[in-house]
Design a protein around this motif. Structure first.
Motif, mmCIF file in Angstrom:
data_model
loop_
_atom_site.group_PDB
_atom_site.id
_atom_site.type_symbol
_atom_site.label_atom_id
_atom_site.label_comp_id
_atom_site.label_asym_id
_atom_site.label_seq_id
_atom_site.Cartn_x
_atom_site.Cartn_y
_atom_site.Cartn_z
ATOM 1 N N SER A 99 0.853 -1.190 0.000
ATOM 2 C CA SER A 99 0.000 0.000 0.000
ATOM 3 C C SER A 99 0.883 1.232 0.000
ATOM 4 O O SER A 99 2.101 1.145 0.225
ATOM 5 C CB SER A 99 -0.898 0.022 1.241
ATOM 6 N N ARG A 100 0.277 2.376 -0.249
ATOM 7 C CA ARG A 100 1.044 3.624 -0.210
ATOM 8 C C ARG A 100 1.661 3.828 1.171
ATOM 9 O O ARG A 100 2.834 4.214 1.286
ATOM 10 C CB ARG A 100 0.144 4.808 -0.582
ATOM 11 N N GLU A 101 0.884 3.572 2.204
ATOM 12 C CA GLU A 101 1.386 3.768 3.561
ATOM 13 C C GLU A 101 2.563 2.833 3.849
ATOM 14 O O GLU A 101 3.565 3.242 4.450
ATOM 15 C CB GLU A 101 0.272 3.526 4.577
ATOM 16 N N ALA A 107 10.233 3.313 2.970
ATOM 17 C CA ALA A 107 11.171 4.340 2.508
ATOM 18 C C ALA A 107 11.775 5.096 3.679
ATOM 19 O O ALA A 107 12.992 5.345 3.720
ATOM 20 C CB ALA A 107 10.460 5.305 1.555
ATOM 21 N N THR A 108 10.955 5.458 4.641
ATOM 22 C CA THR A 108 11.446 6.186 5.811
ATOM 23 C C THR A 108 12.407 5.324 6.624
ATOM 24 O O THR A 108 13.452 5.805 7.084
ATOM 25 C CB THR A 108 10.263 6.630 6.689
ATOM 26 N N GLU A 132 7.512 -5.604 -5.481
ATOM 27 C CA GLU A 132 7.478 -4.165 -5.187
ATOM 28 C C GLU A 132 6.604 -3.396 -6.178
ATOM 29 O O GLU A 132 6.189 -2.264 -5.902
ATOM 30 C CB GLU A 132 8.893 -3.560 -5.230
ATOM 31 N N PHE A 133 6.308 -4.012 -7.316
ATOM 32 C CA PHE A 133 5.591 -3.308 -8.380
ATOM 33 C C PHE A 133 4.079 -3.533 -8.326
ATOM 34 O O PHE A 133 3.377 -3.382 -9.325
ATOM 35 C CB PHE A 133 6.159 -3.719 -9.740
ATOM 36 N N VAL A 134 3.578 -3.890 -7.160
ATOM 37 C CA VAL A 134 2.137 -4.044 -6.969
ATOM 38 C C VAL A 134 1.444 -2.708 -7.236
ATOM 39 O O VAL A 134 1.959 -1.647 -6.868
ATOM 40 C CB VAL A 134 1.846 -4.525 -5.527
ATOM 41 N N PRO A 135 0.296 -2.716 -7.917
ATOM 42 C CA PRO A 135 -0.406 -1.452 -8.167
ATOM 43 C C PRO A 135 -0.831 -0.783 -6.866
ATOM 44 O O PRO A 135 -1.365 -1.434 -5.955
ATOM 45 C CB PRO A 135 -1.634 -1.893 -8.982
ATOM 46 N N VAL A 144 6.263 4.646 -5.323
ATOM 47 C CA VAL A 144 6.027 5.400 -4.088
ATOM 48 C C VAL A 144 7.283 5.374 -3.224
ATOM 49 O O VAL A 144 7.735 6.410 -2.720
ATOM 50 C CB VAL A 144 4.833 4.810 -3.309
ATOM 51 N N PHE A 145 7.846 4.193 -3.050
ATOM 52 C CA PHE A 145 9.073 4.022 -2.276
ATOM 53 C C PHE A 145 10.193 4.910 -2.818
ATOM 54 O O PHE A 145 10.861 5.633 -2.073
ATOM 55 C CB PHE A 145 9.475 2.548 -2.311
#
Length: 240
Positions: A99-101, A107-108, A132-135, A144-145
């Motif tokens: 997910s985006r979250e 990433a953080t 990692e390339f999940v929509p 996003v990452f």
């Protein structure tokens, strides 16, 4: 000029002493090697001496993330001894990008690790698989990452192809953050010898040169004959 190396994960099942494996890599014509975990029982100092004798350089190594978070200074000391100037996170599970979250949290987390390593003049890279390339909304977890963090990226062209994306496009998009390109081939999502699969390896190599990448690293997760694969990978990369 881009140089060639082999990720030693490719030969993890080769029942030979590390010194002999390195000799075979040097004889095959690689400019360097990429370590992935263990050093085959050799101390960092012994390994450094052997590498120097063989004229092999070392790329940023694949290193366990927990080790980097627990004792960054020790990781840096060990790998600087063998001639490496960076580390690569080799794998994180799909839940870290689902997910985006999740991708932002990942990433953080890695940005914090990268900052700790940077205090020791040591860089951090991330090596992708396909999950990692999940929509995610109108993008992917990987994108996003990559947007949230600033660490270096180690694109694996085989996994990018398997995920349904264009490795060349990704290399071009993130070119200023790429020093190492993993030259893995895949055929319909299965591992195969380089040159036998779906990836346009010549286009990937040409793009790697265009963006100023430093290393083309051969990797085969499940070679039928690891010893023969060492030579095949070197010959193939040398012909690109």
């Amino acid at each position: 000029m881009v140089r060639t190396a082999i990720n030693l994960y490719s030969v993890r099942n080769l029942d030979l002493p590390m010194a002999e494996i390195l000799e075979r890599c040097a004889d095959a014509g690689y400019d360097g090697v990429q370590f992935s975990g263990e050093f085959g029982g050799l101390s960092p100092d012994e390994l450094a001496t052997k590498l120097d004798d063989l004229g092999l350089d070392v790329t940023a190594a694949h290193v366990d993330l927990d080790a980097m978070e627990t004792d960054a200074a020790s990781v840096v000391e060990t790998h600087e001894t063998i001639g490496s100037d960076g580390a690569v996170v080799p794998w994180l599970g799909a839940e870290h990008f689902e997910s985006r979250e999740a991708a932002e949290e990942t990433a953080t987390r890695l940005e914090n690790v990268a900052a700790n390593l940077a205090d020791h003049d040591f860089s951090l890279h991330y090596h992708n698989h396909d999950h990692e390339f999940v929509p995610v909304d109108d993008t992917t977890g990987y994108e996003v990452f990559a947007e949230v963090c600033s660490l270096l990226l180690e694109p694996d062209v085989g996994w990018i192809e398997t995920a349904g994306h264009d490795p060349v496009e990704l290399l071009e998009r993130y070119g200023d953050r790429i020093e190492i390109v993993h030259m893995k081939d895949m055929a319909d999502g299965d591992f195969c010898e380089i040159g036998d699969g779906d990836v346009d390896m010549q286009a990937c190599a040409d793009t790697a040169r265009d963006i100023g990448a430093e290393w083309l690293v051969y990797e085969h997760d499940q070679p039928e004959d690891p010893a023969a694969s060492i030579d095949h990978g070197a010959q193939f990369l040398d012909g690109l």
